[in-house]
Scaffold this motif. Structure first.
Motif, short mmCIF file in Angstrom:
data_model
loop_
_atom_site.label_atom_id
_atom_site.label_comp_id
_atom_site.label_asym_id
_atom_site.label_seq_id
_atom_site.Cartn_x
_atom_site.Cartn_y
_atom_site.Cartn_z
N MET A 1 -55.47 38.07 27.77
CA MET A 1 -55.03 37.74 28.97
C MET A 1 -53.71 38.04 29.83
SD MET A 1 -54.09 33.87 28.64
CE MET A 1 -52.79 32.90 30.53
N GLU A 2 -54.07 37.62 31.17
CA GLU A 2 -52.98 38.77 31.94
C GLU A 2 -51.79 38.17 32.74
OE1 GLU A 2 -54.36 41.55 34.18
OE2 GLU A 2 -55.19 43.20 32.86
N LEU A 3 -50.86 38.16 33.12
CA LEU A 3 -50.36 37.00 33.87
C LEU A 3 -50.52 37.24 35.57
CD1 LEU A 3 -46.75 38.27 32.01
CD2 LEU A 3 -47.94 35.72 32.19
N GLU A 4 -50.73 35.99 35.76
CA GLU A 4 -51.41 36.42 37.58
C GLU A 4 -49.95 36.68 38.22
OE1 GLU A 4 -54.09 35.81 39.08
OE2 GLU A 4 -55.25 36.58 37.16
N THR A 5 -48.63 35.98 37.48
CA THR A 5 -47.34 36.67 38.08
C THR A 5 -46.82 37.85 38.76
OG1 THR A 5 -46.47 35.46 36.29
CG2 THR A 5 -46.53 34.05 38.13
N LEU A 6 -47.24 39.07 37.47
CA LEU A 6 -47.41 39.68 38.13
C LEU A 6 -48.40 40.81 38.94
CD1 LEU A 6 -44.77 42.28 36.23
CD2 LEU A 6 -47.05 42.36 34.52
N TRP B 1 -47.07 29.78 34.90
CA TRP B 1 -46.27 27.91 34.82
C TRP B 1 -45.25 28.37 35.79
CZ3 TRP B 1 -42.72 27.43 31.75
CH2 TRP B 1 -42.06 27.95 30.51
N CYS B 2 -44.28 28.79 35.12
CA CYS B 2 -42.78 29.34 35.48
C CYS B 2 -42.11 29.47 36.56
CB CYS B 2 -42.09 30.20 34.06
SG CYS B 2 -40.42 30.95 34.32
N LYS B 3 -41.36 29.11 37.39
CA LYS B 3 -40.49 28.99 38.18
C LYS B 3 -40.14 30.38 38.60
CE LYS B 3 -36.51 26.35 37.80
NZ LYS B 3 -35.40 26.59 39.19
N ASP B 4 -39.05 30.19 37.47
CA ASP B 4 -38.60 31.97 37.77
C ASP B 4 -39.68 33.31 37.95
OD1 ASP B 4 -36.15 30.95 37.30
OD2 ASP B 4 -36.00 30.77 35.04
N CYS B 5 -40.16 33.24 36.44
CA CYS B 5 -41.32 34.25 36.95
C CYS B 5 -42.96 34.07 38.20
CB CYS B 5 -42.97 33.41 35.47
SG CYS B 5 -41.99 33.91 33.92
N PRO C 1 -43.58 38.91 40.44
CA PRO C 1 -44.75 39.27 41.89
C PRO C 1 -44.47 40.83 42.36
CG PRO C 1 -44.62 37.26 42.01
CD PRO C 1 -43.64 37.36 41.07
N ASP C 2 -42.78 41.20 42.50
CA ASP C 2 -42.21 42.28 43.32
C ASP C 2 -41.91 42.99 42.24
OD1 ASP C 2 -41.96 40.79 45.27
OD2 ASP C 2 -39.55 40.83 45.19
N ARG D 1 -47.66 39.51 27.91
CA ARG D 1 -47.50 38.79 27.32
C ARG D 1 -47.39 37.52 27.08
NH1 ARG D 1 -45.36 41.62 21.90
NH2 ARG D 1 -46.56 43.27 22.35
N PRO D 2 -48.20 36.89 27.91
CA PRO D 2 -47.91 35.39 28.38
C PRO D 2 -47.50 34.37 27.06
CG PRO D 2 -50.11 35.93 28.31
CD PRO D 2 -49.77 36.96 27.99
N VAL D 3 -46.68 33.55 28.19
CA VAL D 3 -46.17 32.14 26.89
C VAL D 3 -46.83 30.65 27.74
CG1 VAL D 3 -44.50 34.25 25.95
CG2 VAL D 3 -43.95 32.43 27.44
#
Length: 130
Positions: free
Chosen positions: A1-6, A40-44, A49-50, A68-70
């Protein structure tokens, strides 16, 4: 699974971070980036994304970026083994698994800048700065 935020921020300006991109580019084929976060994490959502855009600008291959999604309890792959308490956490390793740099959410600089400084110091001295 990939992190959308990345996913790379399309508005990120690589020219403004030329030094960091240069360091990431230099080591794009010999380092692995392990990224813990949660969509779901605001800091992430604020930081990753940057960082994703910096990795993209440096042409870091996808197989060098380990998502590595948590979950909201901050449980997930490798959390215990790497001592992850806060997210995002980014661990930079050599191919043999030697940790050379670590970014944790509360650092005072963007992840790409912070990690590039540590990667460059490691490259010059051969010693990790974690």
């Amino acid at each position: 699974m990939e992190l959308e935020t990345l996913r790379p921020n399309p508005a990120w300006d690589a020219a403004s971070y030329e030094d960091a991109v240069d360091v990431l580019t230099t080591h794009r084929d010999d380092l692995v980036y392990r990224v813990w976060g949660g969509d779901w994490c605001k800091d992430c959502r604020a930081l990753l994304p940057d960082f994703g855009a910096a990795l993209d600008a440096a042409d870091v291959p996808d197989d060098r970026i380990d998502h590595r999604p948590v979950d909201q309890e901050k449980e997930g792959p490798g959390v215990e083994a790497y001592g992850v308490e806060y997210i995002p956490t980014i661990v930079v390793e050599t191919e043999d698994g030697t940790v050379i740099a670590r970014f944790v959410e509360e650092e005072d600089r963007p992840p790409a800048v912070y990690l590039a400084e540590r990667i460059e110091a490691w490259s010059e001295s051969g010693e990790a700065s974690v």
